[in-house]
Design an enzyme around this catalytic site. Structure first.
Site, short mmCIF file in Angstrom:
data_model
loop_
_atom_site.label_atom_id
_atom_site.label_comp_id
_atom_site.label_asym_id
_atom_site.label_seq_id
_atom_site.Cartn_x
_atom_site.Cartn_y
_atom_site.Cartn_z
N ASP A 54 0.54 -1.22 0.57
CA ASP A 54 -0.30 0.16 0.39
C ASP A 54 0.65 0.93 -0.16
OD1 ASP A 54 1.19 -0.46 2.53
OD2 ASP A 54 -1.64 -1.27 3.15
N HIS A 77 -7.05 -5.96 10.28
CA HIS A 77 -6.64 -5.54 8.35
C HIS A 77 -5.40 -6.09 8.27
CE1 HIS A 77 -4.93 -1.66 9.94
NE2 HIS A 77 -4.20 -2.22 8.85
C1 GLP Z 1 -0.69 -0.29 8.08
C2 GLP Z 1 -0.51 -0.73 6.72
C3 GLP Z 1 -0.16 -2.51 6.29
C4 GLP Z 1 0.03 -3.00 7.90
C5 GLP Z 1 -0.51 -2.61 9.37
C6 GLP Z 1 0.25 -3.09 10.83
O1 GLP Z 1 -2.13 -0.41 8.30
N1 GLP Z 1 -1.20 -0.35 6.05
O2 GLP Z 1 0.18 -2.81 5.89
O3 GLP Z 1 0.37 -4.82 8.41
O4 GLP Z 1 -0.24 -1.58 9.19
O5 GLP Z 1 1.72 -2.32 11.30
P1 GLP Z 1 2.96 -2.90 12.48
O6 GLP Z 1 2.85 -3.27 12.03
O7 GLP Z 1 3.07 -0.88 13.00
O8 GLP Z 1 0.90 -2.74 13.36
#
Ligand code: GLP
Length: 398
Positions: free
Chosen positions: A72, A143
């Protein structure tokens, strides 16, 4: 679907990095037949990327014939903005390895025609024969990419409006100012991820334990988009102990036992796909085999064989030392990517917001020192969600 449980973030990252390295190497990519790898941003894959950089520095993997597609990107944020996912990927991985610039695909959130950009992205994946391995993370609401709760499980790459809670959560990256957070993003769809021949999701931390439980123990549901992995023929979740907090003990034991049995039957030919645990196990088997050979050799007085064994051992030791050395060099350059939390006594719910904001989403993963701390951290996170809702209500009143 397989669930691999490791003690902490460090072990999870080692497992995943090792797995990715082995998959690339076993594929033996060439210019005409590249290895197509799906990648994500967020704090979860950071240490994986750093470990891949170490493997590269130690000469154990090459990205020359690897093509990547990222999940993304924000809409309207300049590519070189410190919070853009372009910046993130180049800083943590791409600029440290031999990947070709033209082999990196990250959605352009500044394209004139965003729908066209999304179509092109899907077409490019298709042209390359699909994604071999998709490495993803999740948000605490389950998500994947920016497929927020309620996203269609058949969704494709598209423009997506961010959930209000995500905008608030991400305000920390933009000086706490909600108005500066992009409200739109381009994201691969759930189906884009699930089309990959293999999907590997990293889930760490107590704050993601509810999402993990929903994903593993409940049905496929668009409110927890990661649960679509249940329908994937080759889905793998790698989590730490903290993330298992909401799972039934029975579930955790079940998956651990599956891993154990799997290891004992799969054999050394699949060693590379099983991560370090199997490697250790096979090493132990090899040690037993070596002892038997040594015994036999001493009976037959065959010293050459023994020498070969030692050379093999020496090569293995040198390879491990090279990766360790590369890691030490990287650590000298980079700030520590994780924090071990020994106590939560000084953190209250409102303090938790600052605390979690500071570490959790600034590329530093928090890991509880033990289960009690993990449970407390989980509670703080629940409290934090309430606190966020309170803040939203307050803002709406103003
Ligand atoms: C954002 C990104 C995702 C990622 C998520 C988790 O929402 N768009 O692709 O998986 O963050 O982030 P973290 O690993 O910092 O918890």
């Amino acid at each position: 679907m397989r669930l691999i449980v490791r003690q902490d973030y460090e072990e999870v990252a080692s497992y995943v990095a090792y797995y990715v390295k082995e998959r690339i190497n076993q594929f033996q990519p060439t210019h005409d037949r590249p290895f197509v790898l799906g990648l994500a941003t967020g704090s979860s894959p950071i240490l994986v990327y750093h470990k891949l950089v170490d493997f590269y520095a130690a000469g154990q993997v090459s990205f020359e014939n690897v093509v990547t597609f990222n999940t993304d990107e924000y809409v309207g944020l300049p590519k070189d903005h410190p919070q853009s996912y372009h910046t993130f990927m180049w800083n943590h991985l791409f600029k440290h390895v031999n990947i070709k610039k033209e082999n990196v695909h990250i959605l352009d959130g500044n394209a004139n025609n965003l729908d066209e950009e999304c179509r092109k992205f899907e077409a490019e994946i298709h042209k390359l024969g699909g994604i071999e391995l998709f490495l993803g993370g999740i948000g605490p609401d389950g998500h994947i990419a920016f497929n927020e709760p309620g996203s269609s499980l058949t969704s494709r790459t598209r423009v997506k409006t961010l959930a209000y809670e995500t905008i608030i959560a991400n305000a920390r990256f933009f000086g706490g100012d909600i108005s500066r957070v992009p409200k739109l993003a381009l994201t691969v769809g759930v189906a884009t991820v699930m089309d990959a021949r293999e999907v590997m999701i990293v889930i760490t931390g107590a704050h993601k334990s509810l999402a993990l439980a929903k994903c593993v123990e409940e049905g496929v549901n668009h409110m927890w988009t990661v649960s679509a992995i249940q329908m994937h023929p080759k889905g793998l979740i790698v989590c730490d102990e903290d993330a298992t907090l909401e799972l039934h003990v029975k579930t955790v034991k079940y998956f651990k036992s599956i891993e154990h049995v799997h290891h004992s039957i799969i054999g050394p030919h699949n060693l590379g796909l099983q991560g370090n645990l199997l490697r250790n196990m096979v090493d132990t088997n090899q040690a037993a085999k070596r002892r038997r050979r040594l015994m036999l050799q001493s009976l037959l007085n065959d010293e050459d064989e023994n020498l070969e064994d030692e050379e093999e051992e020496e090569a293995k030791r040198a390879a491990t030392a090279a990766v360790e050395e590369a890691g030490k060099k990287r650590k000298r350059k980079a700030s520590p990517p994780s924090l071990k939390l020994e106590s939560t006594k000084d953190i209250d719910v409102s303090g938790a917001a600052t605390f979690l904001d500071k570490f959790l989403h600034e590329g530093v993963a928090i890991h509880a020192a033990n289960n009690t701390i993990a449970a407390q951290l989980h509670q703080l996170h629940q409290g934090l969600r309430e606190e966020k809702k309170r803040r939203i209500r307050q803002q709406e009143k103003q």
